[in-house]
Design a protein around this motif. Sequence first.
Motif, mmCIF file in Angstrom:
data_model
loop_
_atom_site.group_PDB
_atom_site.id
_atom_site.type_symbol
_atom_site.label_atom_id
_atom_site.label_comp_id
_atom_site.label_asym_id
_atom_site.label_seq_id
_atom_site.Cartn_x
_atom_site.Cartn_y
_atom_site.Cartn_z
ATOM 1 N N PHE A 1 -1.830 4.817 5.923
ATOM 2 C CA PHE A 1 -0.458 4.495 5.565
ATOM 3 C C PHE A 1 -0.392 3.983 4.142
ATOM 4 C CE2 PHE A 1 -1.315 3.524 9.966
ATOM 5 C CZ PHE A 1 -0.329 4.210 10.636
ATOM 6 N N CYS B 1 2.784 1.995 1.836
ATOM 7 C CA CYS B 1 4.170 1.567 1.664
ATOM 8 C C CYS B 1 4.259 0.843 0.333
ATOM 9 C CB CYS B 1 4.592 0.657 2.806
ATOM 10 S SG CYS B 1 6.297 0.107 2.680
ATOM 11 N N ILE C 1 5.927 -1.314 -0.944
ATOM 12 C CA ILE C 1 6.516 -2.658 -0.988
ATOM 13 C C ILE C 1 5.371 -3.660 -1.121
ATOM 14 C CG2 ILE C 1 7.833 -4.391 0.296
ATOM 15 C CD1 ILE C 1 9.239 -2.001 1.708
ATOM 16 N N CYS D 1 1.035 1.409 -3.109
ATOM 17 C CA CYS D 1 0.446 2.212 -2.043
ATOM 18 C C CYS D 1 1.427 3.285 -1.607
ATOM 19 C CB CYS D 1 0.115 1.335 -0.842
ATOM 20 S SG CYS D 1 -0.984 -0.025 -1.223
ATOM 21 N N GLY D 2 0.894 4.364 -1.057
ATOM 22 C CA GLY D 2 1.725 5.440 -0.547
ATOM 23 C C GLY D 2 1.338 6.764 -1.163
ATOM 24 N N ARG E 1 5.965 6.848 -2.836
ATOM 25 C CA ARG E 1 6.783 6.869 -1.619
ATOM 26 C C ARG E 1 5.987 6.362 -0.430
ATOM 27 N NH1 ARG E 1 11.408 7.296 -4.123
ATOM 28 N NH2 ARG E 1 11.762 9.283 -5.105
ATOM 29 N N GLY E 2 6.676 5.691 0.484
ATOM 30 C CA GLY E 2 6.048 5.311 1.744
ATOM 31 C C GLY E 2 5.676 6.572 2.509
ATOM 32 N N HIS E 3 4.495 6.559 3.118
ATOM 33 C CA HIS E 3 4.016 7.784 3.758
ATOM 34 C C HIS E 3 2.909 7.461 4.754
ATOM 35 C CE1 HIS E 3 3.659 12.051 4.160
ATOM 36 N NE2 HIS E 3 2.503 12.165 3.530
ATOM 37 N N ASP F 1 0.167 -0.353 7.522
ATOM 38 C CA ASP F 1 1.291 0.165 8.285
ATOM 39 C C ASP F 1 2.354 -0.929 8.355
ATOM 40 O OD1 ASP F 1 3.010 1.462 9.982
ATOM 41 O OD2 ASP F 1 1.599 1.612 11.655
ATOM 42 N N ARG F 2 3.498 -0.676 7.786
ATOM 43 C CA ARG F 2 4.586 -1.655 7.772
ATOM 44 C C ARG F 2 5.727 -1.251 8.706
ATOM 45 N NH1 ARG F 2 3.909 -5.545 3.857
ATOM 46 N NH2 ARG F 2 2.496 -5.020 2.164
ATOM 47 N N ALA F 3 5.446 -0.308 9.599
ATOM 48 C CA ALA F 3 6.488 0.145 10.526
ATOM 49 C C ALA F 3 6.799 -0.953 11.535
ATOM 50 C CB ALA F 3 6.028 1.403 11.261
#
Length: 169
Positions: free
Chosen positions: A66, A68, A70, A74-75, A83-85, A124-126
């Motif tokens: 992952f 993110c 933020i 990263c991403g 981009r978050g991915h 992982d920030r989900a």
Amino acid sequence: MVEDSARLERIAGEVRAFLEPHWAEWRRKAGSPEGQRTLSEGTCGRSSRFLVEVLREAGLNARMAFGCPIGCDCGFCAPQGTRGHAWVVVRDPARIVDITADQFGDAPVIVTGMDDPRYHEGHDRADPEWIENRERVMQRLMPLWRARGLNADKARASDDAMRQTGERT
């Protein structure tokens, strides 16, 4: 190593083809986001989780990765910025496998080295419900994936038998 990469590309392409109609269904259920560019947009977490399971069943050591942007750089580094991915990392051969990078204007299936500058792993920030949703989706789709493989194998065996007996040319 080339043979391993070719195998990963083949599996990744098959998984993407399998998932595309499901992406359309996910889109119908959730509604299409404003300005959606590709069918794969917003599907990277669920798609990567499913791909991990398929690769594991194929005997490969795979995990999700992952990024993110933020709080870190990263991403996925796209022309529009980071981009978050979510994507997949395979241990041996050490490769990144991504079946949704086309949402950022890249190829639909990417199998590349771990040093690819487009990928910067973070955390992982989900939200927990999204993580649970990934698992539910994977558990729902795996039986369909397995049945697809069995049906294809049966069809090939049937075609082979018919060819041998001269029933089909």
